[in-house]
Design a protein around this motif. Structure first.
Motif, PDB file in Angstrom:
ATOM      1  N   THR A  51       9.163   2.336   8.230  1.00 10.81           N
ATOM      2  CA  THR A  51       8.537   2.170   9.545  1.00 10.81           C
ATOM      3  C   THR A  51       9.269   1.158  10.424  1.00 10.81           C
ATOM      4  OG1 THR A  51       7.040   0.351   8.956  1.00 10.81           O
ATOM      5  CG2 THR A  51       6.311   2.616   8.452  1.00 10.81           C
ATOM      6  N   ARG A  52      10.081   0.298   9.812  1.00 12.72           N
ATOM      7  CA  ARG A  52      10.777  -0.797  10.501  1.00 12.72           C
ATOM      8  C   ARG A  52       9.816  -1.897  10.959  1.00 12.72           C
ATOM      9  NH1 ARG A  52      16.150   1.112  11.365  1.00 12.72           N
ATOM     10  NH2 ARG A  52      16.321   2.903   9.981  1.00 12.72           N
ATOM     11  N   VAL A  53       8.519  -1.679  10.845  1.00  5.59           N
ATOM     12  CA  VAL A  53       7.553  -2.738  11.141  1.00  5.59           C
ATOM     13  C   VAL A  53       7.632  -3.769  10.014  1.00  5.59           C
ATOM     14  CG1 VAL A  53       5.114  -3.285  11.504  1.00  5.59           C
ATOM     15  CG2 VAL A  53       6.048  -1.098  12.317  1.00  5.59           C
ATOM     16  N   PRO A  54       7.801  -5.051  10.322  1.00  2.00           N
ATOM     17  CA  PRO A  54       8.035  -6.065   9.279  1.00  2.00           C
ATOM     18  C   PRO A  54       6.788  -6.427   8.485  1.00  2.00           C
ATOM     19  CG  PRO A  54       7.957  -7.117  11.418  1.00  2.00           C
ATOM     20  CD  PRO A  54       7.890  -5.637  11.682  1.00  2.00           C
ATOM     21  N   VAL A  55       6.180  -5.412   7.872  1.00  3.70           N
ATOM     22  CA  VAL A  55       4.978  -5.595   7.068  1.00  3.70           C
ATOM     23  C   VAL A  55       5.173  -4.825   5.761  1.00  3.70           C
ATOM     24  CG1 VAL A  55       2.492  -5.222   6.920  1.00  3.70           C
ATOM     25  CG2 VAL A  55       3.542  -5.776   9.132  1.00  3.70           C
ATOM     26  N   ARG A  92       2.635   1.845  -3.402  1.00  3.22           N
ATOM     27  CA  ARG A  92       1.735   2.309  -4.453  1.00  3.22           C
ATOM     28  C   ARG A  92       1.327   3.765  -4.242  1.00  3.22           C
ATOM     29  NH1 ARG A  92      -2.991  -0.649  -4.206  1.00  3.22           N
ATOM     30  NH2 ARG A  92      -2.333  -1.950  -2.464  1.00  3.22           N
ATOM     31  N   LEU A  93       1.151   4.142  -2.976  1.00  2.00           N
ATOM     32  CA  LEU A  93       0.831   5.536  -2.678  1.00  2.00           C
ATOM     33  C   LEU A  93       2.006   6.447  -3.035  1.00  2.00           C
ATOM     34  CD1 LEU A  93      -0.988   7.706  -1.414  1.00  2.00           C
ATOM     35  CD2 LEU A  93       0.007   7.116   0.818  1.00  2.00           C
ATOM     36  N   GLY A  94       3.216   6.053  -2.630  1.00  7.88           N
ATOM     37  CA  GLY A  94       4.405   6.855  -2.916  1.00  7.88           C
ATOM     38  C   GLY A  94       4.674   6.995  -4.401  1.00  7.88           C
ATOM     39  N   ARG A  95       4.372   5.961  -5.145  1.00 15.34           N
ATOM     40  CA  ARG A  95       4.585   5.987  -6.588  1.00 15.34           C
ATOM     41  C   ARG A  95       3.754   7.081  -7.252  1.00 15.34           C
ATOM     42  NH1 ARG A  95       3.995   0.190  -9.170  1.00 15.34           N
ATOM     43  NH2 ARG A  95       1.789   0.679  -9.300  1.00 15.34           N
ATOM     44  N   TYR A  96       2.571   7.299  -6.752  1.00 16.89           N
ATOM     45  CA  TYR A  96       1.685   8.300  -7.339  1.00 16.89           C
ATOM     46  C   TYR A  96       2.070   9.723  -6.926  1.00 16.89           C
ATOM     47  CZ  TYR A  96      -1.672   5.238  -9.584  1.00 16.89           C
ATOM     48  OH  TYR A  96      -2.268   4.339 -10.431  1.00 16.89           O
ATOM     49  N   LEU A  97       2.849   9.869  -5.853  1.00 15.09           N
ATOM     50  CA  LEU A  97       3.187  11.197  -5.356  1.00 15.09           C
ATOM     51  C   LEU A  97       4.365  11.844  -6.084  1.00 15.09           C
ATOM     52  CD1 LEU A  97       2.770  10.677  -1.503  1.00 15.09           C
ATOM     53  CD2 LEU A  97       1.178  11.735  -3.107  1.00 15.09           C
ATOM     54  N   ILE A 124       0.821  -1.209   0.000  1.00 14.57           N
ATOM     55  CA  ILE A 124       0.000   0.000   0.000  1.00 14.57           C
ATOM     56  C   ILE A 124       0.856   1.260   0.000  1.00 14.57           C
ATOM     57  CG2 ILE A 124      -1.666   1.341   1.349  1.00 14.57           C
ATOM     58  CD1 ILE A 124      -2.792  -1.354   2.345  1.00 14.57           C
ATOM     59  N   LEU A 125       1.859   1.343   0.881  1.00 17.32           N
ATOM     60  CA  LEU A 125       2.681   2.550   0.971  1.00 17.32           C
ATOM     61  C   LEU A 125       3.478   2.763  -0.308  1.00 17.32           C
ATOM     62  CD1 LEU A 125       3.372   4.884   2.833  1.00 17.32           C
ATOM     63  CD2 LEU A 125       5.306   3.548   3.703  1.00 17.32           C
TER      64      LEU A 125
END
Length: 226
Positions: free
Chosen positions: A209-213, A158-163, A155-156
């Motif tokens: 985020t360092r969260v493993p997701v 794909r969002l960054g790609r559009y920005l 998700i992040l």
């Protein structure tokens, strides 16, 4: 049926610019290269290093560990031409060698290198498990395979790609959505499963985020002990 869009040279020029200029996308790409070196285990001896899919040589300036020889490879003549101009002085003393290679079928003998680097490469290659096996073949026992991957289609990501990147590419006439569909053929979710299954000793980092997701991050960084 229409032909596929022609984008190779424009894409090469755009990618080279995005990796070096001070844009949001460029800063994140540069950060991914920096993180790969920051997280390299300190006990790894890297006398002879192989980089696959090196492009025009974005990663080498981030390598701080001393080496005897750095072999930079790519499948694109245009990319290698840029790299040869960029590292002309190092080529003269043979500390850097630039060669055209197929990252999926390397011409080097078994256990030829101490470390293999692949930044933003594995997502592009068919049969990634076979590719990992080939990379493993050329690394000495207890050597390291260092990998950076985009968290696509998270998700992040794909969002960054559009920005930024999508808008900038379209200004240059590059069919960005088609390009991404054609180039990023391996999902980060699948690649992580393959890496974790086939290797027992893997150190991992997710960014930012360092969260493993994968959905919550832009990049995945790992070092694999062979």
């Amino acid at each position: 049926m229409r032909d596929a869009p022609s984008y190779e040279l424009s894409y090469i020029q755009s990618y080279d610019t995005n990796n070096t200029r001070q844009t949001l996308a460029g800063s994140f790409l540069q950060r991914s290269h920096l993180l790969l070196e920051m997280t390299l285990p300190c006990d790894v001896a890297c006398h002879r290093v192989l980089e696959v899919g090196a492009g025009s040589g974005h990663h080498l300036p981030y390598v701080k560990q001393e080496f005897d020889q750095y072999v930079m490879t790519d499948g694109s003549d245009d990319m290698l031409k840029i790299a040869s101009e960029k590292y002309a002085s190092q080529l003269l003393n043979n500390s850097v060698v630039i060669e055209k290679q197929d990252a999926t079928l390397l011409s080097y003998s078994d256990h030829s290198f101490d470390r293999l680097i692949a930044t933003h490469v594995l997502e592009h290659l068919p049969n990634p498990v076979q590719v990992l096996k080939e990379w493993n073949r050329v690394i000495r026992p207890q050597g390291v395979i260092s990998i950076v991957l985009p968290c696509d289609p998270g998700i992040l990501w794909r969002l960054g790609r559009y920005l930024g990147p999508r808008r900038n590419a379209k200004k240059l006439g590059i069919a960005y959505d088609y390009l991404q569909a054609a180039e990023h053929i391996n999902s980060i979710f699948n690649l992580i499963v393959f890496i974790r299954h086939h290797y027992e000793d893997v150190s991992e980092l997710f960014y930012p985020t360092r969260v493993p997701v994968p959905d919550l991050n832009l990049f995945y960084v790992c070092h694999i002990r062979t």
